[in-house]
Scaffold this motif. Structure first.
Motif, mmCIF file in Angstrom:
data_model
loop_
_atom_site.group_PDB
_atom_site.id
_atom_site.type_symbol
_atom_site.label_atom_id
_atom_site.label_comp_id
_atom_site.label_asym_id
_atom_site.label_seq_id
_atom_site.Cartn_x
_atom_site.Cartn_y
_atom_site.Cartn_z
ATOM 1 N N GLY A 159 0.828 -1.197 0.000
ATOM 2 C CA GLY A 159 0.000 0.000 0.000
ATOM 3 C C GLY A 159 0.862 1.247 0.000
ATOM 4 O O GLY A 159 1.741 1.410 -0.848
ATOM 5 N N THR A 160 0.642 2.116 0.963
ATOM 6 C CA THR A 160 1.424 3.354 1.042
ATOM 7 C C THR A 160 2.554 3.264 2.065
ATOM 8 O O THR A 160 3.110 4.281 2.477
ATOM 9 N N THR A 161 2.909 2.035 2.447
ATOM 10 C CA THR A 161 3.992 1.829 3.406
ATOM 11 C C THR A 161 5.119 1.032 2.757
ATOM 12 O O THR A 161 4.873 0.009 2.107
ATOM 13 N N VAL A 162 6.338 1.511 2.934
ATOM 14 C CA VAL A 162 7.523 0.789 2.467
ATOM 15 C C VAL A 162 8.387 0.498 3.686
ATOM 16 O O VAL A 162 8.788 1.422 4.407
ATOM 17 N N THR A 163 8.665 -0.781 3.915
ATOM 18 C CA THR A 163 9.474 -1.179 5.065
ATOM 19 C C THR A 163 10.850 -1.628 4.594
ATOM 20 O O THR A 163 10.965 -2.534 3.762
ATOM 21 N N ILE A 164 11.884 -0.981 5.133
ATOM 22 C CA ILE A 164 13.273 -1.296 4.781
ATOM 23 C C ILE A 164 13.935 -1.973 5.973
ATOM 24 O O ILE A 164 14.002 -1.397 7.064
ATOM 25 N N ARG A 165 14.394 -3.187 5.786
ATOM 26 C CA ARG A 165 15.180 -3.887 6.801
ATOM 27 C C ARG A 165 16.653 -3.762 6.424
ATOM 28 O O ARG A 165 17.039 -4.063 5.286
ATOM 29 N N LEU A 166 17.474 -3.343 7.362
ATOM 30 C CA LEU A 166 18.890 -3.128 7.092
ATOM 31 C C LEU A 166 19.719 -4.345 7.461
ATOM 32 O O LEU A 166 19.413 -5.063 8.417
ATOM 33 N N ARG A 167 20.779 -4.559 6.717
ATOM 34 C CA ARG A 167 21.762 -5.575 7.094
ATOM 35 C C ARG A 167 22.512 -5.081 8.330
ATOM 36 O O ARG A 167 22.668 -3.879 8.539
ATOM 37 N N SER A 168 23.004 -5.993 9.119
ATOM 38 C CA SER A 168 23.737 -5.619 10.327
ATOM 39 C C SER A 168 25.236 -5.722 10.111
ATOM 40 O O SER A 168 25.705 -6.431 9.213
ATOM 41 N N GLY A 169 25.981 -5.009 10.934
ATOM 42 C CA GLY A 169 27.440 -5.144 10.945
ATOM 43 C C GLY A 169 28.183 -4.201 10.038
ATOM 44 O O GLY A 169 29.418 -4.246 9.985
ATOM 45 N N TYR A 170 27.498 -3.312 9.322
ATOM 46 C CA TYR A 170 28.176 -2.403 8.411
ATOM 47 C C TYR A 170 28.429 -1.062 9.087
ATOM 48 O O TYR A 170 27.624 -0.592 9.902
ATOM 49 N N ALA A 176 9.048 12.637 -4.783
ATOM 50 C CA ALA A 176 7.853 13.447 -4.555
ATOM 51 C C ALA A 176 6.749 12.649 -3.873
ATOM 52 O O ALA A 176 5.925 13.215 -3.145
ATOM 53 N N ASN A 177 6.724 11.337 -4.088
ATOM 54 C CA ASN A 177 5.683 10.491 -3.503
ATOM 55 C C ASN A 177 5.968 10.135 -2.043
ATOM 56 O O ASN A 177 5.105 9.617 -1.339
ATOM 57 N N LEU A 178 7.190 10.420 -1.576
ATOM 58 C CA LEU A 178 7.568 10.117 -0.197
ATOM 59 C C LEU A 178 7.102 11.242 0.726
ATOM 60 O O LEU A 178 7.421 12.409 0.510
ATOM 61 N N THR A 179 6.339 10.885 1.769
ATOM 62 C CA THR A 179 5.872 11.914 2.707
ATOM 63 C C THR A 179 6.601 11.863 4.039
ATOM 64 O O THR A 179 6.647 12.870 4.746
ATOM 65 N N ASP A 180 7.176 10.702 4.397
ATOM 66 C CA ASP A 180 7.865 10.622 5.680
ATOM 67 C C ASP A 180 8.794 9.419 5.697
ATOM 68 O O ASP A 180 8.592 8.435 4.966
ATOM 69 N N ALA A 181 9.822 9.489 6.534
ATOM 70 C CA ALA A 181 10.752 8.384 6.758
ATOM 71 C C ALA A 181 11.078 8.355 8.241
ATOM 72 O O ALA A 181 11.568 9.349 8.793
ATOM 73 N N GLN A 182 10.811 7.230 8.888
ATOM 74 C CA GLN A 182 11.017 7.107 10.329
ATOM 75 C C GLN A 182 11.835 5.865 10.649
ATOM 76 O O GLN A 182 11.578 4.778 10.109
ATOM 77 N N SER A 191 0.880 7.786 -2.359
ATOM 78 C CA SER A 191 0.089 6.816 -3.107
ATOM 79 C C SER A 191 0.908 5.536 -3.249
ATOM 80 O O SER A 191 2.150 5.564 -3.210
ATOM 81 N N PRO A 192 0.251 4.386 -3.429
ATOM 82 C CA PRO A 192 0.984 3.123 -3.507
ATOM 83 C C PRO A 192 1.970 3.093 -4.669
ATOM 84 O O PRO A 192 1.713 3.650 -5.735
ATOM 85 N N ASP A 193 3.100 2.443 -4.439
ATOM 86 C CA ASP A 193 4.105 2.266 -5.483
ATOM 87 C C ASP A 193 4.883 0.991 -5.185
ATOM 88 O O ASP A 193 5.796 0.982 -4.360
ATOM 89 N N SER A 194 4.522 -0.083 -5.875
ATOM 90 C CA SER A 194 5.158 -1.370 -5.613
ATOM 91 C C SER A 194 6.594 -1.429 -6.110
ATOM 92 O O SER A 194 7.344 -2.323 -5.727
ATOM 93 N N LEU A 195 6.989 -0.471 -6.952
ATOM 94 C CA LEU A 195 8.363 -0.432 -7.469
ATOM 95 C C LEU A 195 9.181 0.685 -6.823
ATOM 96 O O LEU A 195 10.218 1.094 -7.354
#
Length: 510
Positions: free
Chosen positions: A107-118, A149-155, A168-172
């Motif tokens: 949907g309108t949420t993108v979840t980024i998981r980070l690698r550890s140790g860098y 432009a489609n990004l409204t926040d990053a936490q 708005s949703p963006d699967s890519l």
């Protein structure tokens, strides 16, 4: 296009002449024989040895390595060496995870998981706070604001997760995250702590391998940085051997002092179609599909140094589009008679052209910007192909870009040749509501299919099939990027995501 005066993809869509008119890439200068011999031998021309080894030198904008503080393309290019990214796009348009272990769009949420140790070059861990701050700095910057432009926040959520909120949703959306990651406290610093393959060298104007690089690779022990102030200086410095390699977006041929190589991009050469024109070949979906069927995209691609047929609305190299596109790269002459008959045309054997019941030839007019030799060439190739298929083509040349743009905006055309630099998430909104919308016949059914595909890329096949049936515009080619190197340098691998995607095969002749 001068590398010091444009923001890459500052708008989601740019018409061909807006990007390229009057911007032919000048031929690279040929040094005199004495200068060339001096550069090769390491002498100053007087016979005195300078003991200068073969080296890899790149152009920089002096004094600033932070791409979030200026709009200089050279700063972005060097950032690909100095700062690591969440993801990057391979030469085959595959999304590669880097600092990100995964990127999931729902949907309108993108979840980024980070690698550890860098860590950064100073040993400080790279955290979610750094990533969130970097993305927000990118959104606020002149260089990256358009793509985000489609990004409204990053936490940041904990130390290893970043949650993005979209309008708005963006699967890519993951394809837009090939962004330099800086320390949260240094997003406004002109020389942030490196996080990538290279760090600042002890010797002025050099880069050296970063011993703490998250993804180290083989490459030169020293990269020399040559400050340049404008495009002319960039070209001449390469000819004189002070620069080894650079990006040139134009397709004009260089002098024999250099070699060129190419990489895939999301730059689309297309035909805009006026769906309201008094011509059934333009005003009906059957006519637009017929025009598409009667041309060979493969033949067009073969006439360019670096181009591939556009067999759909999306770049066919993307995973969601592979095997899903139905537009043929070749013409289909066997299908033409029935398609022409359905529009009321029959072939006049004497002239070789199709004509209607009133004896009028099947014809179209193509508008082209007269200041763009590249677009004129493409128009003449189309004219030739369609004439061989029995469709008469006339070319209308606008004398300059302003006249060309005015004619498009006032719909004084049947077809026009345009070129679009799409963002790497293949955002097609310029065709629906942006700078390429003029005259296009876009149905709500197609818009709904597009919006569904944006939210869920697995539906790309359904969108491509519907697009091919309606053909509101006619995709022609995906144009490649051009890199130029001097004759001593070879083996740099570039991608749409990173000019210095790989230096592992770099070779500098002595």
């Amino acid at each position: 296009m001068h590398l010091f005066s444009f923001v890459r993809r500052g708008t989601a869509a740019v018409l061909a002449c807006l990007v390229l008119a009057s911007c032919s890439r000048p031929a690279v200068l040929q040094p005199s024989s004495s200068e060339a011999e001096s550069a090769a031998s390491g002498t100053d021309g007087s016979g005195a040895s300078q003991s200068q080894p073969a080296r890899f030198a790149i152009a920089v904008s002096e004094g600033n390595y932070n791409p979030y503080l200026n709009t200089n393309t050279l700063t972005e290019q060097v950032a690909g060496l100095v700062f690591e990214k969440l993801v990057r796009i391979s030469p085959r348009m595959e999304l590669e995870m880097r600092l990100a272990e995964s990127v999931v769009s729902t949907g309108t949420t993108v979840t980024i998981r980070l690698r550890s140790g860098y860590t950064f070059a100073d040993g400080v861990p790279i955290t979610a706070d750094d990533v969130a701050a970097s993305l927000l700095a990118a959104k606020a910057s002149g260089f990256y604001a358009g793509r985000l432009a489609n990004l409204t926040d990053a936490q940041a959520v904990g130390s290893d997760t970043v949650v993005l909120t979209l309008a708005s949703p963006d699967s890519l959306f993951g394809y837009l995250l090939d962004l330099p990651i800086l320390k949260a406290a240094e997003v406004a610093s002109p020389q942030p702590t490196p996080s990538g393959r290279y760090t600042y060298g002890a010797e002025e104007n050099t880069l050296t391998p970063n011993p703490r690089a998250p993804f180290p690779e083989e490459g030169p022990d020293t990269i020399w940085l040559t400050p340049v102030s404008d495009y002319a200086e960039l070209v001449s410095q390469l000819a004189m051997g002070q620069i080894s390699f650079y990006l040139a977006e134009e397709s004009a041929s260089s002098a024999v002092a250099t070699s060129e190589s190419y990489f895939r991009t999301n730059t689309l050469l297309f035909l805009g179609v006026n769906g309201s024109a008094d011509n059934p070949l333009c005003s009906t979906s059957q006519g637009r599909v017929l025009l598409s069927t009667a041309l060979s995209r493969q033949d067009l691609a073969d006439r360019y140094a670096s181009a591939t047929p556009a067999t759909g609305a999306l770049n066919g190299l993307y995973e969601c589009a592979r095997g899903q596109q139905v537009i043929s790269a070749e013409s289909d002459p066997n299908a033409l008679p029935a398609a022409m008959a359905a529009l009321g045309y029959t072939l006049d054997e004497a002239s070789g052209y199709y004509q209607n019941a009133a004896g009028q030839r099947a014809s179209v007019s193509i508008l082209v910007c007269g200041s763009s030799a590249d677009r004129i060439y493409a128009a003449r190739l189309l004219q030739q192909q369609w004439a061989e298929a029995g469709i008469e083509v006339t070319l209308t040349q606008a004398e300059d870009f302003n006249a060309y743009l005015q004619m498009i905006q006032s719909r004084e055309f049947e077809l026009y040749i345009g070129e679009m630099k799409l963002y790497n998430n293949i955002d097609l909104s310029p065709f629906w509501s942006g700078s390429a919308r003029y005259g296009l016949a876009v149905t709500q059914q197609l818009l709904d299919a597009y919006n569904l595909m944006r939210a869920d890329s697995s539906t790309a096949g359904a969108f491509e099939s519907l697009f091919a049936e309606q053909m509101p515009y006619i995709p022609l080619l995906w144009r490649g990027g051009v890199t130029v190197s001097n004759r001593r340098t070879s083996g740099v691998v570039s991608s749409v995501s990173d000019l210095y995607y790989s230096l592992a095969s770099l070779s500098i002749a002595e």
